[in-house]
Write a protein that holds these residues in place. Structure first.
Motif, PDB file in Angstrom:
ATOM      1  N   UNK A 450       3.664 -17.708  -8.223  1.00 25.79           N
ATOM      2  CA  UNK A 450       2.961 -16.887  -7.427  1.00 25.79           C
ATOM      3  C   UNK A 450       3.930 -16.989  -5.806  1.00 25.79           C
ATOM      4  N   UNK A 451       4.114 -18.522  -5.346  1.00 23.55           N
ATOM      5  CA  UNK A 451       4.945 -18.658  -4.162  1.00 23.55           C
ATOM      6  C   UNK A 451       6.465 -18.259  -4.314  1.00 23.55           C
ATOM      7  N   UNK A 452       6.994 -18.188  -5.327  1.00 21.03           N
ATOM      8  CA  UNK A 452       8.213 -17.693  -5.495  1.00 21.03           C
ATOM      9  C   UNK A 452       8.304 -16.191  -5.381  1.00 21.03           C
ATOM     10  N   UNK A 453       7.302 -15.686  -5.844  1.00 25.56           N
ATOM     11  CA  UNK A 453       7.421 -14.036  -5.509  1.00 25.56           C
ATOM     12  C   UNK A 453       7.254 -13.724  -4.192  1.00 25.56           C
ATOM     13  N   UNK A 454       6.246 -14.300  -3.654  1.00 23.59           N
ATOM     14  CA  UNK A 454       6.107 -14.233  -2.118  1.00 23.59           C
ATOM     15  C   UNK A 454       7.410 -14.493  -1.347  1.00 23.59           C
ATOM     16  N   UNK A 455       8.556 -15.212  -1.882  1.00 25.87           N
ATOM     17  CA  UNK A 455       9.646 -15.754  -1.074  1.00 25.87           C
ATOM     18  C   UNK A 455      10.757 -14.876  -1.514  1.00 25.87           C
ATOM     19  N   UNK A 456      10.652 -14.042  -2.489  1.00 26.38           N
ATOM     20  CA  UNK A 456      11.664 -13.070  -2.915  1.00 26.38           C
ATOM     21  C   UNK A 456      12.165 -12.325  -1.666  1.00 26.38           C
ATOM     22  N   UNK A 474       2.944  -7.802 -20.549  1.00 24.37           N
ATOM     23  CA  UNK A 474       3.352  -6.127 -20.131  1.00 24.37           C
ATOM     24  C   UNK A 474       3.417  -5.823 -18.879  1.00 24.37           C
ATOM     25  N   UNK A 475       2.888  -6.510 -17.896  1.00 29.11           N
ATOM     26  CA  UNK A 475       2.768  -6.197 -16.492  1.00 29.11           C
ATOM     27  C   UNK A 475       4.111  -6.539 -15.959  1.00 29.11           C
ATOM     28  N   UNK A 476       4.780  -7.803 -16.313  1.00 23.60           N
ATOM     29  CA  UNK A 476       6.053  -8.144 -15.866  1.00 23.60           C
ATOM     30  C   UNK A 476       7.264  -7.165 -16.465  1.00 23.60           C
ATOM     31  N   UNK A 477       6.987  -6.911 -17.742  1.00 23.64           N
ATOM     32  CA  UNK A 477       7.917  -5.815 -18.350  1.00 23.64           C
ATOM     33  C   UNK A 477       7.993  -4.472 -17.371  1.00 23.64           C
ATOM     34  N   UNK A 478       6.609  -4.100 -17.202  1.00 27.45           N
ATOM     35  CA  UNK A 478       6.843  -2.701 -16.289  1.00 27.45           C
ATOM     36  C   UNK A 478       7.263  -2.807 -14.913  1.00 27.45           C
ATOM     37  N   UNK A 479       6.894  -4.025 -14.503  1.00 24.14           N
ATOM     38  CA  UNK A 479       7.556  -4.148 -13.093  1.00 24.14           C
ATOM     39  C   UNK A 479       9.187  -4.341 -12.991  1.00 24.14           C
ATOM     40  N   UNK A 480       9.578  -4.997 -14.205  1.00 22.57           N
ATOM     41  CA  UNK A 480      11.073  -5.180 -14.311  1.00 22.57           C
ATOM     42  C   UNK A 480      11.643  -3.802 -14.551  1.00 22.57           C
ATOM     43  N   UNK A 481      11.103  -2.855 -15.218  1.00 22.12           N
ATOM     44  CA  UNK A 481      11.686  -1.544 -15.321  1.00 22.12           C
ATOM     45  C   UNK A 481      11.707  -0.863 -14.145  1.00 22.12           C
ATOM     46  N   UNK A 482      10.811  -0.870 -13.432  1.00 16.58           N
ATOM     47  CA  UNK A 482      10.772  -0.120 -12.177  1.00 16.58           C
ATOM     48  C   UNK A 482      11.842  -0.809 -11.154  1.00 16.58           C
ATOM     49  N   UNK A 483      11.866  -2.247 -11.137  1.00 17.69           N
ATOM     50  CA  UNK A 483      12.928  -2.892 -10.355  1.00 17.69           C
ATOM     51  C   UNK A 483      14.558  -2.417 -10.874  1.00 17.69           C
ATOM     52  N   UNK A 484      14.627  -2.430 -12.177  1.00 15.66           N
ATOM     53  CA  UNK A 484      15.895  -1.986 -12.791  1.00 15.66           C
ATOM     54  C   UNK A 484      16.138  -0.648 -12.518  1.00 15.66           C
ATOM     55  N   UNK A 495       7.218  -2.408  -4.702  1.00 13.65           N
ATOM     56  CA  UNK A 495       6.368  -3.406  -5.615  1.00 13.65           C
ATOM     57  C   UNK A 495       5.543  -3.856  -4.529  1.00 13.65           C
ATOM     58  N   UNK A 496       4.508  -4.129  -4.801  1.00 15.86           N
ATOM     59  CA  UNK A 496       3.460  -4.637  -3.843  1.00 15.86           C
ATOM     60  C   UNK A 496       3.277  -6.063  -4.554  1.00 15.86           C
ATOM     61  N   UNK A 497       3.924  -7.009  -3.737  1.00 16.77           N
ATOM     62  CA  UNK A 497       4.072  -8.410  -3.963  1.00 16.77           C
ATOM     63  C   UNK A 497       2.761  -9.088  -3.918  1.00 16.77           C
ATOM     64  N   UNK A 498       1.827  -8.746  -3.056  1.00 14.87           N
ATOM     65  CA  UNK A 498       0.468  -9.494  -2.952  1.00 14.87           C
ATOM     66  C   UNK A 498      -0.255  -9.110  -4.135  1.00 14.87           C
ATOM     67  N   UNK A 499      -0.338  -7.728  -4.443  1.00 19.45           N
ATOM     68  CA  UNK A 499      -0.979  -7.366  -5.797  1.00 19.45           C
ATOM     69  C   UNK A 499      -0.327  -8.088  -7.123  1.00 19.45           C
ATOM     70  N   UNK A 500       0.900  -8.397  -7.091  1.00 19.65           N
ATOM     71  CA  UNK A 500       1.684  -8.971  -8.174  1.00 19.65           C
ATOM     72  C   UNK A 500       1.256 -10.417  -8.153  1.00 19.65           C
ATOM     73  N   UNK A 505      -1.810 -14.868 -10.820  1.00 21.44           N
ATOM     74  CA  UNK A 505      -2.639 -15.827 -11.006  1.00 21.44           C
ATOM     75  C   UNK A 505      -3.822 -15.801 -11.655  1.00 21.44           C
ATOM     76  N   UNK A 506      -4.191 -14.356 -11.827  1.00 21.16           N
ATOM     77  CA  UNK A 506      -5.278 -14.019 -12.645  1.00 21.16           C
ATOM     78  C   UNK A 506      -5.261 -14.182 -14.020  1.00 21.16           C
ATOM     79  N   UNK A 507      -4.017 -13.733 -14.538  1.00 17.40           N
ATOM     80  CA  UNK A 507      -3.715 -13.855 -16.002  1.00 17.40           C
ATOM     81  C   UNK A 507      -2.914 -15.002 -16.304  1.00 17.40           C
TER      82      UNK A 507
END
Length: 510
Positions: A450-456, A474-484, A495-500, A505-507
């Protein structure tokens, strides 16, 4: 006993009457037609409890539509029910509608086969109100070699056409690519519309490009019938609705002599290939992004995706993208494929090969990219064994020279060793303190992610960070598709990094 016999006789009579009136037949609306026309055949059954066969095609021609109807008739006091089902298809050559089995009250009735003749169309000629022409830039080609085909619709100045429908080109022995641009011009007494295609032969032989057609529609008033009475005023032709009367206009046919390519070759033209990476070294489990780029002229759409396989390396490949178009001389374009490699040890991206039949030299040309070694920073390198010349297990004495014997005694080496020992002790104490601190306040791998996501800082950094987790969630795979899509497809997904971070952390993704 007599009553029972009478009951049996009555039942037999009813069954006999039902079978007497049961029947199945077939009716065809036309026995001959031109290519592009449709033919409808109707199966009819008289009786009760009717089951029609399941019909998806006639020969190779699919059923385009079906309809059903039913009616009840009473003849001489006998009531019969007629059920019919109609099927429509469009043959391009002679075909026989086979016999079908229709079940009526459990009994099968077979219809008669019907032969349908497809007439050879007469090509339209210059001087007629409407003309359709097919023109190709070559009469001989290799498999995969592009052929420019033009379909030209000509309308004579002054000829009435309220609606024109140009048929789509569909050829089973060619890959067909239609150009978007429509060219309009004036040639003598005709106004012309030119539709351009690129054909790629799929097999060798003398292949026909059959005549195609256009439909020309003229609006005419429908015949509402004549008659007097109160409705006669509204039956006047002035108020009659309009309907379109169609006429088909056929083109000429063409023949192309298609020559085979050498074995194991499917590309024709002139191409170049290169492979490049965004970097040649990275940290463990961080992606290396490779782009394979091919540029050239020919059937570039037929290039297959590259599927490298490297031991202990994870691959994440995008679908290849091809951008190609027809210019005045050739069909040319570019092919690109992106592949991400993830590993925790050094590896080498292999060489990629591209073989094609050269359009100029008529020889098979093979081009290769260079292999690309990748270094993983901090990975344990496996060194090659050293060849020892002296295989004896006993130690070899090293003679001491007289100059070494004469060196004076010095305390400096001992002081250096003491300083080194103290440094090691301090490092151990500091390390033990860090371990104790982490035990008291541990940082979980999920929290670290989560910290690394915030620093991206951007989409590329976030894509590289999340790529090793593509198959974990599956969530990560979906976000990767959007980033791609953002990085390579020109998309603008936010991409909402706070929500990500919250979802990570929840999962418990780590």
């Amino acid at each position: 006993m007599i009553l029972q016999n009478l009951g049996k006789i009555a039942l037999l009579c009813i069954c006999f009457c039902a079978s007497l009136f049961a029947d199945a037949s077939i009716r065809v609306d036309k026995m001959a037609l031109y290519p592009g026309d449709t033919v409808t055949f109707t199966l009819s059954a008289e009786g009760s409890d009717v089951t029609f066969p399941s019909i998806g095609s006639v020969d190779e021609f699919p059923i385009l539509g079906t309809s059903s109807a039913s009616s009840i008739q009473m003849i001489n006091g006998n009531t019969t029910r007629n059920i019919s089902r109609s099927y429509t298809f469009s043959p391009t050559h002679d075909v026989t509608i086979p016999s079908f089995s229709v079940k009526i009250a459990g009994k099968a009735y077979t219809t008669e086969p019907q032969k349908i003749t497809v007439l050879t169309p007469q090509a339209s000629k210059s001087g007629e109100p409407f003309v359709v022409e097919l023109k190709a830039d070559k009469k001989s080609a290799y498999v995969g070699e592009p052929i420019k085909l033009s379909m030209i619709f000509k309308q004579q100045v002054g000829a009435k056409a309220d609606k024109v429908e140009v048929s789509e080109l569909s050829l089973k022995d060619f890959w067909v690519k239609k150009e978007d641009t429509l060219h309009q011009n004036v040639e003598g007494e005709y106004v012309t519309k030119q539709y351009d295609y690129v054909l790629f032969p799929k097999k060798a032989g003398d292949i026909e490009i059959p005549a195609i057609f256009s439909r020309v529609g003229t609006a005419v008033k429908s015949d509402m019938g004549a008659g007097g009475g109160l409705d006669s005023f509204f039956n006047d032709s002035l108020f009659a609705p309009m309907q379109i009367k169609w006429k088909q206009v056929f083109s000429n046919a063409l023949h192309v002599n298609v020559k085979p390519l050498p074995a194991n070759t499917y590309l024709y033209g002139d191409f170049s290939i290169e492979a490049r990476v965004d970097k040649t070294s990275t940290e463990p489990n961080k992606p290396i992004n490779l782009t394979i780029h091919i540029k050239g002229k020919g059937n570039i759409d037929d290039i297959a995706p590259f599927n490298p396989s490297i031991n202990d390396v994870a691959l994440y490949a995008d679908a290849p993208k091809v951008e190609a178009s027809l210019n005045k001389e050739d069909y040319e374009g570019e092919f690109s494929e992106h592949i991400a490699f993830v590993s925790d040890k050094d590896f080498t991206i292999p060489s990629f090969e591209l073989s094609y039949f050269d359009a100029k030299t008529h020889t098979v040309v093979t081009q290769k990219t260079n292999a690309i070694p990748i270094h993983i920073i901090g990975a344990v390198a496996t060194s090659a064994p050293t060849l020892e010349k002296n295989k004896s297990s006993e130690p070899t004495a090293v003679p001491v020279t007289s100059e070494e014997q004469k060196k004076p005694f010095s305390i400096q080496p001992y002081m250096n060793a003491l300083y080194a020992t103290l440094g090691i002790l301090l490092a151990l104490i500091f390390g033990a303190w860090l371990v104790q601190k982490q035990k008291m306040h541990p940082v979980s791998p999920t929290h670290a992610l989560a910290i690394a996501i915030d620093k991206a800082k951007n989409d590329k950094a976030l894509f590289d960070l999340l790529l090793p987790y593509a198959k974990k969630d599956a969530l990560i795979a979906e976000i990767l598709t959007k980033l791609e899509a953002n990085l390579y497809g020109g998309a603008h997904h936010i991409i909402d990094k706070k929500e990500l971070k919250r979802l990570v952390e929840e999962r418990g993704i780590a």
